[in-house]
Design a protein around this motif. Structure first.
Motif, PDB file in Angstrom:
ATOM      1  N   TYR A  59     -73.909 -64.449 -21.614  1.00  0.00           N
ATOM      2  CA  TYR A  59     -74.175 -65.265 -22.794  1.00  0.00           C
ATOM      3  C   TYR A  59     -73.868 -66.706 -22.398  1.00  0.00           C
ATOM      4  CZ  TYR A  59     -73.783 -67.151 -27.540  1.00  0.00           C
ATOM      5  OH  TYR A  59     -73.945 -67.897 -28.686  1.00  0.00           O
ATOM      6  N   VAL A  60     -74.894 -67.536 -22.264  1.00  0.00           N
ATOM      7  CA  VAL A  60     -74.686 -68.934 -21.873  1.00  0.00           C
ATOM      8  C   VAL A  60     -74.799 -69.779 -23.133  1.00  0.00           C
ATOM      9  CG1 VAL A  60     -75.550 -70.851 -20.477  1.00  0.00           C
ATOM     10  CG2 VAL A  60     -75.628 -68.498 -19.576  1.00  0.00           C
ATOM     11  N   ASP A  61     -73.699 -70.434 -23.479  1.00  0.00           N
ATOM     12  CA  ASP A  61     -73.646 -71.163 -24.752  1.00  0.00           C
ATOM     13  C   ASP A  61     -74.257 -72.547 -24.589  1.00  0.00           C
ATOM     14  OD1 ASP A  61     -70.957 -72.309 -26.971  1.00  0.00           O
ATOM     15  OD2 ASP A  61     -73.131 -72.163 -27.196  1.00  0.00           O
ATOM     16  N   ALA A  62     -75.590 -72.602 -24.443  1.00  0.00           N
ATOM     17  CA  ALA A  62     -76.238 -73.898 -24.195  1.00  0.00           C
ATOM     18  C   ALA A  62     -77.650 -73.918 -24.761  1.00  0.00           C
ATOM     19  CB  ALA A  62     -76.294 -74.176 -22.695  1.00  0.00           C
ATOM     20  N   VAL A  63     -78.071 -75.119 -25.162  1.00  0.00           N
ATOM     21  CA  VAL A  63     -79.474 -75.369 -25.530  1.00  0.00           C
ATOM     22  C   VAL A  63     -79.921 -76.553 -24.668  1.00  0.00           C
ATOM     23  CG1 VAL A  63     -81.073 -76.066 -27.353  1.00  0.00           C
ATOM     24  CG2 VAL A  63     -79.130 -74.581 -27.908  1.00  0.00           C
ATOM     25  N   LEU A  64     -81.007 -76.370 -23.952  1.00  0.00           N
ATOM     26  CA  LEU A  64     -81.481 -77.408 -23.024  1.00  0.00           C
ATOM     27  C   LEU A  64     -82.887 -77.851 -23.408  1.00  0.00           C
ATOM     28  CD1 LEU A  64     -80.616 -75.758 -19.586  1.00  0.00           C
ATOM     29  CD2 LEU A  64     -79.524 -77.747 -20.579  1.00  0.00           C
ATOM     30  N   THR A  65     -83.153 -79.139 -23.278  1.00  0.00           N
ATOM     31  CA  THR A  65     -84.544 -79.598 -23.392  1.00  0.00           C
ATOM     32  C   THR A  65     -85.199 -79.454 -22.017  1.00  0.00           C
ATOM     33  OG1 THR A  65     -84.123 -81.224 -25.138  1.00  0.00           O
ATOM     34  CG2 THR A  65     -86.048 -81.572 -23.756  1.00  0.00           C
ATOM     35  N   ILE A  66     -86.395 -78.903 -22.001  1.00  0.00           N
ATOM     36  CA  ILE A  66     -87.128 -78.786 -20.734  1.00  0.00           C
ATOM     37  C   ILE A  66     -87.715 -80.154 -20.397  1.00  0.00           C
ATOM     38  CG2 ILE A  66     -88.993 -77.595 -19.523  1.00  0.00           C
ATOM     39  CD1 ILE A  66     -88.508 -75.257 -21.540  1.00  0.00           C
ATOM     40  N   PRO A  67     -87.343 -80.702 -19.266  1.00  0.00           N
ATOM     41  CA  PRO A  67     -87.759 -82.079 -18.949  1.00  0.00           C
ATOM     42  C   PRO A  67     -89.282 -82.272 -18.937  1.00  0.00           C
ATOM     43  CG  PRO A  67     -86.042 -81.360 -17.437  1.00  0.00           C
ATOM     44  CD  PRO A  67     -86.444 -80.155 -18.230  1.00  0.00           C
ATOM     45  N   LYS A  68     -89.707 -83.449 -19.298  1.00  0.00           N
ATOM     46  CA  LYS A  68     -91.133 -83.796 -19.236  1.00  0.00           C
ATOM     47  C   LYS A  68     -91.645 -83.569 -17.811  1.00  0.00           C
ATOM     48  CE  LYS A  68     -94.480 -87.500 -20.048  1.00  0.00           C
ATOM     49  NZ  LYS A  68     -94.753 -88.806 -20.663  1.00  0.00           N
ATOM     50  N   GLY A  69     -92.840 -83.017 -17.699  1.00  0.00           N
ATOM     51  CA  GLY A  69     -93.433 -82.812 -16.377  1.00  0.00           C
ATOM     52  C   GLY A  69     -93.031 -81.508 -15.726  1.00  0.00           C
ATOM     53  N   THR A  70     -92.228 -80.715 -16.458  1.00  0.00           N
ATOM     54  CA  THR A  70     -91.805 -79.420 -15.908  1.00  0.00           C
ATOM     55  C   THR A  70     -92.348 -78.286 -16.763  1.00  0.00           C
ATOM     56  OG1 THR A  70     -89.773 -80.436 -15.081  1.00  0.00           O
ATOM     57  CG2 THR A  70     -89.786 -78.030 -15.257  1.00  0.00           C
ATOM     58  N   LEU A  71     -93.003 -77.336 -16.128  1.00  0.00           N
ATOM     59  CA  LEU A  71     -93.493 -76.160 -16.850  1.00  0.00           C
ATOM     60  C   LEU A  71     -92.373 -75.127 -16.954  1.00  0.00           C
ATOM     61  CD1 LEU A  71     -96.952 -75.824 -15.058  1.00  0.00           C
ATOM     62  CD2 LEU A  71     -96.530 -76.707 -17.374  1.00  0.00           C
ATOM     63  N   PHE A  72     -92.578 -74.105 -17.769  1.00  0.00           N
ATOM     64  CA  PHE A  72     -91.571 -73.042 -17.902  1.00  0.00           C
ATOM     65  C   PHE A  72     -92.278 -71.762 -18.336  1.00  0.00           C
ATOM     66  CE2 PHE A  72     -90.801 -72.309 -22.534  1.00  0.00           C
ATOM     67  CZ  PHE A  72     -91.773 -73.164 -23.029  1.00  0.00           C
ATOM     68  N   PRO A  73     -91.669 -70.587 -18.089  1.00  0.00           N
ATOM     69  CA  PRO A  73     -92.294 -69.306 -18.481  1.00  0.00           C
ATOM     70  C   PRO A  73     -91.907 -68.962 -19.922  1.00  0.00           C
ATOM     71  CG  PRO A  73     -90.429 -68.911 -17.036  1.00  0.00           C
ATOM     72  CD  PRO A  73     -90.449 -70.383 -17.308  1.00  0.00           C
ATOM     73  N   MET A  74     -92.797 -69.224 -20.877  1.00  0.00           N
ATOM     74  CA  MET A  74     -92.452 -69.019 -22.290  1.00  0.00           C
ATOM     75  C   MET A  74     -92.608 -67.551 -22.671  1.00  0.00           C
ATOM     76  SD  MET A  74     -93.940 -70.936 -25.671  1.00  0.00           S
ATOM     77  CE  MET A  74     -95.417 -69.962 -25.889  1.00  0.00           C
ATOM     78  N   CYS A  75     -91.534 -66.963 -23.154  1.00  0.00           N
ATOM     79  CA  CYS A  75     -91.566 -65.569 -23.607  1.00  0.00           C
ATOM     80  C   CYS A  75     -91.727 -65.555 -25.126  1.00  0.00           C
ATOM     81  CB  CYS A  75     -90.271 -64.861 -23.216  1.00  0.00           C
ATOM     82  SG  CYS A  75     -90.117 -63.242 -23.970  1.00  0.00           S
ATOM     83  N   GLY A  76     -92.642 -64.692 -25.591  1.00  0.00           N
ATOM     84  CA  GLY A  76     -92.947 -64.661 -27.026  1.00  0.00           C
ATOM     85  C   GLY A  76     -92.024 -63.787 -27.835  1.00  0.00           C
ATOM     86  N   MET A  77     -91.014 -63.218 -27.211  1.00  0.00           N
ATOM     87  CA  MET A  77     -90.170 -62.208 -27.867  1.00  0.00           C
ATOM     88  C   MET A  77     -89.267 -62.791 -28.955  1.00  0.00           C
ATOM     89  SD  MET A  77     -87.827 -59.604 -25.683  1.00  0.00           S
ATOM     90  CE  MET A  77     -88.525 -59.980 -24.121  1.00  0.00           C
ATOM     91  N   ASN A  78     -88.798 -64.023 -28.732  1.00  0.00           N
ATOM     92  CA  ASN A  78     -87.786 -64.648 -29.607  1.00  0.00           C
ATOM     93  C   ASN A  78     -88.072 -66.140 -29.589  1.00  0.00           C
ATOM     94  OD1 ASN A  78     -85.423 -65.599 -30.823  1.00  0.00           O
ATOM     95  ND2 ASN A  78     -84.186 -65.273 -28.978  1.00  0.00           N
ATOM     96  N   LEU A  79     -89.049 -66.560 -30.403  1.00  0.00           N
ATOM     97  CA  LEU A  79     -89.647 -67.901 -30.253  1.00  0.00           C
ATOM     98  C   LEU A  79     -89.911 -68.526 -31.612  1.00  0.00           C
ATOM     99  CD1 LEU A  79     -91.100 -69.756 -28.030  1.00  0.00           C
ATOM    100  CD2 LEU A  79     -93.204 -68.612 -28.771  1.00  0.00           C
ATOM    101  N   ALA A  80     -89.622 -69.809 -31.709  1.00  0.00           N
ATOM    102  CA  ALA A  80     -89.921 -70.518 -32.973  1.00  0.00           C
ATOM    103  C   ALA A  80     -90.594 -71.839 -32.645  1.00  0.00           C
ATOM    104  CB  ALA A  80     -88.618 -70.764 -33.747  1.00  0.00           C
ATOM    105  N   PHE A  81     -91.424 -72.295 -33.571  1.00  0.00           N
ATOM    106  CA  PHE A  81     -92.094 -73.574 -33.317  1.00  0.00           C
ATOM    107  C   PHE A  81     -92.489 -74.256 -34.618  1.00  0.00           C
ATOM    108  CE2 PHE A  81     -96.451 -72.109 -34.107  1.00  0.00           C
ATOM    109  CZ  PHE A  81     -96.419 -70.759 -33.770  1.00  0.00           C
ATOM    110  N   ASP A  82     -92.732 -75.551 -34.500  1.00  0.00           N
ATOM    111  CA  ASP A  82     -93.190 -76.376 -35.610  1.00  0.00           C
ATOM    112  C   ASP A  82     -94.720 -76.308 -35.626  1.00  0.00           C
ATOM    113  OD1 ASP A  82     -92.272 -79.592 -36.954  1.00  0.00           O
ATOM    114  OD2 ASP A  82     -94.216 -78.564 -37.114  1.00  0.00           O
ATOM    115  N   ARG A  83     -95.250 -75.592 -36.557  1.00  0.00           N
ATOM    116  CA  ARG A  83     -96.694 -75.285 -36.628  1.00  0.00           C
ATOM    117  C   ARG A  83     -97.512 -76.547 -36.860  1.00  0.00           C
ATOM    118  NH1 ARG A  83     -99.781 -73.887 -40.660  1.00  0.00           N
ATOM    119  NH2 ARG A  83    -101.504 -72.462 -40.296  1.00  0.00           N
ATOM    120  N   ASP A  84     -96.916 -77.494 -37.623  1.00  0.00           N
ATOM    121  CA  ASP A  84     -97.645 -78.751 -37.885  1.00  0.00           C
ATOM    122  C   ASP A  84     -97.731 -79.590 -36.612  1.00  0.00           C
ATOM    123  OD1 ASP A  84     -96.489 -79.410 -41.310  1.00  0.00           O
ATOM    124  OD2 ASP A  84     -97.882 -77.944 -40.444  1.00  0.00           O
TER     125      ASP A  84
END
Ligand SMILES: O=c1ccn([C@@H]2O[C@H](COP(=O)(O)OP(=O)(O)O[C@H]3O[C@@H](CO)[C@H](O)[C@H]3O)[C@@H](O)[C@H]2O)c(=O)[nH]1
Ligand SMILES: [Mn+2]
Length: 347
Positions: free
Chosen positions: A189-214
């Motif tokens: 359990y890593v107690d952290a929230v990180l912003t993914i830096p601009k210009g870096t891709l990441f493997p997005m998993c749809g299992m536990n995901l939230a987003f701003d639809r607008d």
């Protein structure tokens, strides 16, 4: 004193793709019951999916999708969790949280239950910092801040479009890794929230995901997988790569880390290998494509960015396999369907 209303109670939908029963909702009831659910029933539409009493929901099966979208339904996957993106399209809310039906409430190291929805909402409601890395993680979290040397001109951050949560127990490994490490469980359990830096891709998993639809909804197309398609289990990855390129272009942020859910079921690694194998070597060309993708300054909306990206997919990835021509067409169909169901409000 009256209890505070659940955050974003009337501004957030919970989207669940399912081929099973939804008993998992019992464990989430204290956290999910105040919210509206959008259940996307995959597979045989004649099968009845039982939803536990007391939840406010709408349920769509394949017949409903075909009826609502007509020929454009071709862009929505069948027999794959990618079908969940139909829920994003029909929602009328500003925020979306999507979760799999084999994901349960996890406990933090103190043994306290994790309200994953609450943490996603916190992540979405405070800015991201993609332009300069803050070494003390999320500067907007209680008990943290920007560290010395962090430019003050960048401390406002940018709007957060996506909150990517993680998983205890069964990690989201690809099939080869799952085969080599069948008993590996994620206990960290890593107690952290990180912003993914601009210009870096990441493997997005749809299992536990939230987003701003607008902010980013039209980019959240979970690529065409499942029945009749040459690959599977790249739906969320595809959405994540397109979304990250567009977020970088539009100055939006993506966070990963907390909250954790408890992922209970490992899907069959041999079935997964059959679904993934082409993607495993195709992605060695797909990733450089997204890493070098640029969008024109005229692409000022998510839809315009997405259509521009679809054209580049067809032109540059179409030569890998005809599937990418089909996928690019499906991307365009998705935007047409999105705009049909979500006409711009006359302001
Ligand atoms: O044909 C299908 C299969 C499943 N679903 C629903 O989708 C989710 C995920 O299913 P499951 O937990 O069985 O599969 P996982 O391998 O754990 O899924 C994760 O891997 C990725 C696959 O794309 C994805 O990011 C994660 O979801 C459940 O709710 C099933 O009911 C379906 O709708 N159709
Ligand atoms: Mn699962």
């Amino acid at each position: 004193m009256a209890a505070a209303a659940p955050p974003l109670k009337d501004e957030l939908d919970i989207v669940i793709p399912t081929i099973r029963n939804l008993d998992f909702l019992e464990m989430w009831r204290p956290y999910f019951q105040p919210y509206h659910l959008i259940i996307v029933q995959d597979g045989d539409p004649s099968k009845t999916i039982k939803v536990p009493e007391g939840f406010d929901y709408e349920l769509y099966n394949r017949n409903d999708i075909n009826k609502i979208l007509g020929p454009k339904a071709s862009c929505i996957s069948f027999k794959d969790s990618a079908c969940r993106c139909f829920g994003y399209m029909v929602s009328k809310k500003k925020y979306i949280f999507t979760i799999d039906d084999d994901c349960f409430v996890a406990n933090d190291p103190s043994g306290k239950q994790i309200n994953a929805l609450e943490q996603h909402i916190k992540n979405l409601l405070c800015p991201s910092t993609p332009l300069f890395f803050n070494t003390l993680y999320d500067p907007f979290r209680e008990g943290s801040d920007f560290v010395r040397g962090y430019p003050f001109s960048l401390r406002e951050g940018v709007p957060t479009a996506v909150s990517h949560g993680l998983w205890l127990n069964i990690p989201d490994y690809d099939a080869p890794t799952q085969l080599v490490k069948p008993r590996e469980r994620n206990t960290k359990y890593v107690d952290a929230v990180l912003t993914i830096p601009k210009g870096t891709l990441f493997p997005m998993c749809g299992m536990n995901l939230a987003f701003d639809r607008d902010l980013i909804g039209p980019a959240m197309y979970f690529g065409l997988m499942g029945d009749g398609q040459p690959i599977g289990r790249y739906d969320d990855m595809w959405a994540g790569w397109c979304t990250k390129v567009i977020c970088d272009h539009l100055g939006l942020g993506i966070k990963t880390g907390l909250p954790y859910i408890w992922h209970s079921k490992a899907s069959n690694p041999f079935v997964n290998l059959r679904k993934e194998y082409k993607g495993i070597f195709w992605q060695e060309e797909i990733i450089p494509f997204f890493q070098s993708a640029t969008l024109s300054k005229d692409s000022t909306t998510v839809q315009k960015c997405y259509i521009e990206l679809a054209k580049q997919v067809k032109e540059k990835l179409g030569k890998i396999d005809p599937y990418f021509v089909k996928l690019a067409d499906a991307m365009e169909t998705w935007i047409q369907a999105w705009d049909e169901l979500n006409p711009p409000t006359a302001n």
